[in-house]
Design a protein around this motif. Structure first.
Motif, PDB file in Angstrom:
ATOM      1  N   HIS A 220       0.821  -1.208   0.000  1.00  0.00           N
ATOM      2  CA  HIS A 220       0.000   0.000   0.000  1.00  0.00           C
ATOM      3  C   HIS A 220       0.866   1.273   0.000  1.00  0.00           C
ATOM      4  O   HIS A 220       0.756   2.135   0.872  1.00  0.00           O
ATOM      5  N   HIS A 246       0.178  -0.158  -4.277  1.00  0.00           N
ATOM      6  CA  HIS A 246      -1.132   0.177  -4.828  1.00  0.00           C
ATOM      7  C   HIS A 246      -0.944   1.037  -6.087  1.00  0.00           C
ATOM      8  O   HIS A 246       0.162   1.492  -6.384  1.00  0.00           O
ATOM      9  N   CYS A 284      -1.772  -4.220  -4.225  1.00  0.00           N
ATOM     10  CA  CYS A 284      -2.689  -3.738  -3.190  1.00  0.00           C
ATOM     11  C   CYS A 284      -3.814  -2.983  -3.900  1.00  0.00           C
ATOM     12  O   CYS A 284      -4.235  -3.363  -4.993  1.00  0.00           O
ATOM     13  N   CYS A 285      -4.285  -1.928  -3.320  1.00  0.00           N
ATOM     14  CA  CYS A 285      -5.478  -1.252  -3.833  1.00  0.00           C
ATOM     15  C   CYS A 285      -5.316  -0.889  -5.317  1.00  0.00           C
ATOM     16  O   CYS A 285      -4.268  -0.407  -5.748  1.00  0.00           O
TER      17      CYS A 285
END
Ligand SMILES: [Zn+2]
Length: 304
Positions: A220, A246, A284-285
């Motif tokens: 992240h 991310h 991640c995101c």
């Protein structure tokens, strides 16, 4: 886990999944304005399991249960204080069922997530030290009861919360991975991914390393900041390294997908991580199953 460690020791690349919360959102789930993806076990359990399965089918070896935003001190702000234990157990069960039902030959591992997430991402939603320690302890115990193979402390970005979270995770005796979340300051220093303070990341790293992790990594964090953050981490940690950055931007409670890195460009970045000694890579995101599949197809050393 010994088999996982053996694979890491021999230099195999292990694939971690992509972002569960943002994938829920991308598939139309309305994110809770306090607990973000943490309320999804109540609302969308079947979709959580489907997403786990999609990440496994894309090539992930490690899937992370949807407990990142499900600590009791977060869920209480979404009116779910009394259900925190049950929702954490359910998240573990959904991940395990997805792994068991996938029918793949390779070993799969379920990680439980504990994180620095605070309700609504608001600084005043941080509980007292006593409440935070009790909450992290409760979550760690439920994740262990839920049968996860390892715990990942995610988004460690300041020394105080890191100590609360990582100490509770370590108490379980489960293998512990620690994920640091970083940004670059105006002067190029590597800081915790934190808009309220300029904490040098190395202060957080030093606190975390006292708890004997089996692996440490950068997660992240923006793709552009991940290589310098890994360089910072490597100055303090010589063990197994992972990375799952991310891509895109978060405006609570929604991820903005229009600037997410292409799968091809992410494979190029991931090769840089491997060159730096990283052995476990995911997203991640903003990173979905397509990104994980691109890693499997584009990184060297996989038997496809
Ligand atoms: Zn993320």
């Amino acid at each position: 886990m010994s088999a996982l460690n053996d694979r890491l020791d021999t230099g195999d690349i292990i694939l971690i999944d992509g972002g569960m919360g943002t994938e829920l959102e991308r598939r139309g789930v309305v994110m809770d304005d306090q607990a973000w993806a943490g309320a999804a076990m109540r609302d969308q359990p079947d979709l959580i399991k489907e997403i786990h399965r999609d990440f496994i089918d894309a090539g992930a070896d490690i899937i992370i249960a949807n407990t990142y935003a499900a600590a009791p001190h977060v869920l209480e702000h979404a009116g779910l204080a009394g259900e925190a234990g049950a929702l954490n157990l359910l998240a573990c069960r959904l991940a395990r069922e997805a792994a068991d039902e996938a029918g793949v030959v390779r070993d799969l591992y379920v990680a439980g997530s504990m994180s620095s997430f605070r309700a609504g991402l608001e600084v005043d939603k941080l509980p007292s030290e006593k409440e935070a320690r009790a909450s992290y302890h409760e979550q760690a115990m439920r994740l262990a009861e839920g049968g996860v193979d390892l715990l990942i402390a995610e988004m460690m970005l300041d020394p105080v919360i890191t100590e609360y979270c990582v100490s509770a995770a370590a108490e379980t005796g489960l293998p512990l991975w620690i994920g640091f979340s970083a940004r670059l300051g105006d002067d190029g220093r590597v800081l915790g991914f934190h808009k309220y303070a300029d904490d040098p990341l190395e202060e957080t790293i030093k606190v975390a390393l006292a708890y004997n992790p089996e692996a440490c990594g950068i997660m992240h964090s923006d793709v552009a900041d991940t290589v310098p953050a890994l360089e910072c981490l490597k100055q303090h940690w010589q063990g197994t390294l992972f990375a799952y950055p991310h891509s895109g931007e978060f405006i609570m409670p929604n991820w903005q997908f229009d600037t997410v890195i292409s799968t091809g460009d992410y494979v190029v970045e991931a090769k840089r991580y491997i060159d730096m000694g990283v052995h476990a890579i995911g997203g991640c995101c903003g990173m979905g199953p397509d990104h994980i599949r691109a890693l499997k197809d584009g990184l060297p050393g996989f038997v496809v």
